[in-house]
Design an enzyme around this catalytic site. Structure first.
Site, PDB file in Angstrom:
ATOM      1  N   HIS A 260      43.299 -29.762 -59.712  1.00 59.85           N
ATOM      2  CA  HIS A 260      42.187 -30.483 -59.140  1.00 59.85           C
ATOM      3  C   HIS A 260      41.585 -29.558 -57.839  1.00 59.85           C
ATOM      4  O   HIS A 260      40.825 -30.367 -57.123  1.00 59.85           O
ATOM      5  CB  HIS A 260      42.254 -31.864 -58.969  1.00 59.85           C
ATOM      6  CG  HIS A 260      40.965 -32.676 -59.637  1.00 59.85           C
ATOM      7  ND1 HIS A 260      40.079 -33.285 -58.677  1.00 59.85           N
ATOM      8  CD2 HIS A 260      40.964 -33.177 -60.729  1.00 59.85           C
ATOM      9  CE1 HIS A 260      39.181 -33.940 -59.687  1.00 59.85           C
ATOM     10  NE2 HIS A 260      39.699 -34.064 -60.904  1.00 59.85           N
TER      11      HIS A 260
ATOM     12  N   TYR B 239      53.745 -40.848 -56.411  1.00 58.01           N
ATOM     13  CA  TYR B 239      52.556 -40.243 -57.370  1.00 58.01           C
ATOM     14  C   TYR B 239      51.950 -41.738 -57.653  1.00 58.01           C
ATOM     15  O   TYR B 239      52.178 -42.187 -58.657  1.00 58.01           O
ATOM     16  CB  TYR B 239      53.244 -39.616 -58.474  1.00 58.01           C
ATOM     17  CG  TYR B 239      54.122 -38.586 -58.031  1.00 58.01           C
ATOM     18  CD1 TYR B 239      55.506 -38.564 -58.357  1.00 58.01           C
ATOM     19  CD2 TYR B 239      53.547 -37.432 -57.057  1.00 58.01           C
ATOM     20  CE1 TYR B 239      56.348 -37.568 -57.966  1.00 58.01           C
ATOM     21  CE2 TYR B 239      54.325 -36.583 -56.824  1.00 58.01           C
ATOM     22  CZ  TYR B 239      55.581 -36.240 -57.206  1.00 58.01           C
ATOM     23  OH  TYR B 239      56.580 -35.302 -56.935  1.00 58.01           O
TER      24      TYR B 239
END
Ligand code: GCO
Ligand code: MG
Length: 418
Positions: A228, A173
């Site tokens: 997103h 990440y």
């Protein structure tokens, strides 16, 4: 009209409309409107990565529509700017219009000696719950930083993965964008290329990370995840279903904002609360999403949706359908926008939650705001208008530096939507 009325009208006209591009920690575009009796209104017109296009529209096209007009007629002037162009709207024009709209409300408040929330009908609450971003290069860093924020009093946190690299688990990440969002812009002069998006890795790791966060933080923290719109329709449905047991406060942009049929499928198959809206520019475009109750939280961006005037109308429409607000409040819009959002947060009956920038040192060398963020709650001062003051000399010292969002690629080198 007798002479006194003529005189009063004359005093209330707009004499100048200009812009200031500044970069105290990120690039911001301000709209400055002045009246002939010396009032100054500030609005935000920052469109991340396209700031100069908006400045050109304000200076070259919109200014001439406003000079000598009565500054108090916001509704008329909004419509004059929006409807006088045959080619209406879009991100550049709606951001320019938002900047003007905020500046006019700022002037209206200053003329009346009242803060925006009071002009709109007063406070519905004393303080409003805010959420902030949390980010980390690894899951353990994300968890550690989340814990620290909860210990510091935050009750609502948002996490998002802007790149996923299946080749190197130690940087699964990588959230450099989010580090940029709370820190300083990447002064590269151009957009950085990222070759690390992989939807399958994301889809596998997301429920695991969400569950780890929930276990560590306990049941009472409001956890928000922003997809997103990076997933295809079936993957978006799967992600929503797999996140159900985490008890998210909401899942943001699980599908493309215009893909109402996928949002409908997600709603039919899960009970995860949904938030959508930051990519809409027009009330007419988002109306169907709201009317069909495909979201629980509507989150348009006040700086890209035409300003306070249309956002208030949308909030009232949403209220009638039981939908709350969670307006977009990232670090790429400037203090007049955040201040307007704080006024709406304490005023609106159907306020839900407000996204807020935690580290406000990003703009403090140029702006003083009426917003206090205390242990995850926003309060707003009673200064007239939006209540933001701008050190224009400092703003000019912090010169604009071209900067862009990173350009995301998948592992085959194709562009993936940011
Ligand atoms: C959010 C947004 C941001 C955007 C940014 C783009 O929910 O805060 O999705 O993280 O990426 O505003 O400029
Ligand atoms: Mg978002």
């Amino acid at each position: 009209m007798d002479d006194r009325v003529v005189e009063r009208r004359k005093l209330m006209s707009i004499t100048s409309v200009s812009t200031i591009l500044t970069s105290p920690g990120r690039n911001y575009l301000l709209v400055v409107v002045k009246t002939d009796d010396g009032l100054v209104g500030y609005g935000d017109a920052t469109l991340n990565g396209r700031e100069r296009a908006v400045a050109t529209v304000v200076e070259d096209s919109i200014r001439q529509l406003l000079v000598d007009e009565d500054e108090s007629r916001i509704e008329y002037l909004w419509r004059k700017i929006y409807l006088s162009a045959y080619w209406r709207g879009g991100p550049v024009l709606m951001t320019a219009l938002a900047g003007i709209d905020m500046a006019l409300w700022d002037i209206k408040g200053k003329r009346a000696g009242l803060p925006l929330y009071s002009l709109l009908g007063g406070k519905a609450r004393d303080r409003a719950r805010a959420y902030v971003h949390v980010h980390g290069q690894t899951t353990s860093q994300l968890v550690e930083r989340s814990r620290a924020k909860v210990d510091a009093g935050f009750e609502a946190l948002r996490f998002s993965f802007d790149s996923v690299d299946p080749r190197d688990p130690s940087v699964t990440y990588c959230q450099a964008h989010q580090d940029v969002a709370v820190g300083r812009i990447e002064r590269t002069g151009g957009a950085a290329r990222r070759d690390s998006w992989d939807s399958d890795t994301y889809l596998t790791d997301l429920p695991r990370t969400a569950a780890t966060l929930r276990d560590t933080l306990g049941p009472n923290v409001a956890l928000i995840h922003d997809v997103h719109s990076r997933l295809s329709p079936p993957r978006a449905v799967r992600a929503a279903k797999e996140l159900e047991s985490t008890g998210l406060f909401f899942l943001e942009d699980p599908a493309e904002h215009l893909d109402l049929s996928t949002l409908e499928t997600i709603r039919a198959q899960t009970s995860v609360p949904i938030a959508v809206g930051e990519l809409y520019f027009h009330g007419s475009d988002i109306a169907e999403l709201v009317r069909r109750q495909l979201v629980d939280y509507v989150r348009v961006d006040i700086s890209h949706f035409g300003g306070i005037t249309p956002v208030v109308k949308l909030a009232h429409f949403a209220e009638a359908l039981g939908i709350r607000t969670a307006f977009h409040g990232p670090s790429d819009i400037s203090p007049p926008a955040h201040a307007a959002l704080a006024h709406l947060a304490v005023h609106l009956g159907n306020f839900g939650i407000q996204e807020m920038v935690e580290d406000q040192s990003i703009w403090s060398e140029v702006f003083t705001t009426p917003i206090q963020l205390d242990r995850g709650f926003i309060t707003v001062g009673n200064q007239p208008g939006l209540g933001v003051s701008v050190d224009e000399a400092a703003a000019r010292r912090h010169e604009f530096v071209p900067a862009s969002l990173p350009i995301l690629h998948d592992r085959m080198g194709a562009i993936h939507p940011w």
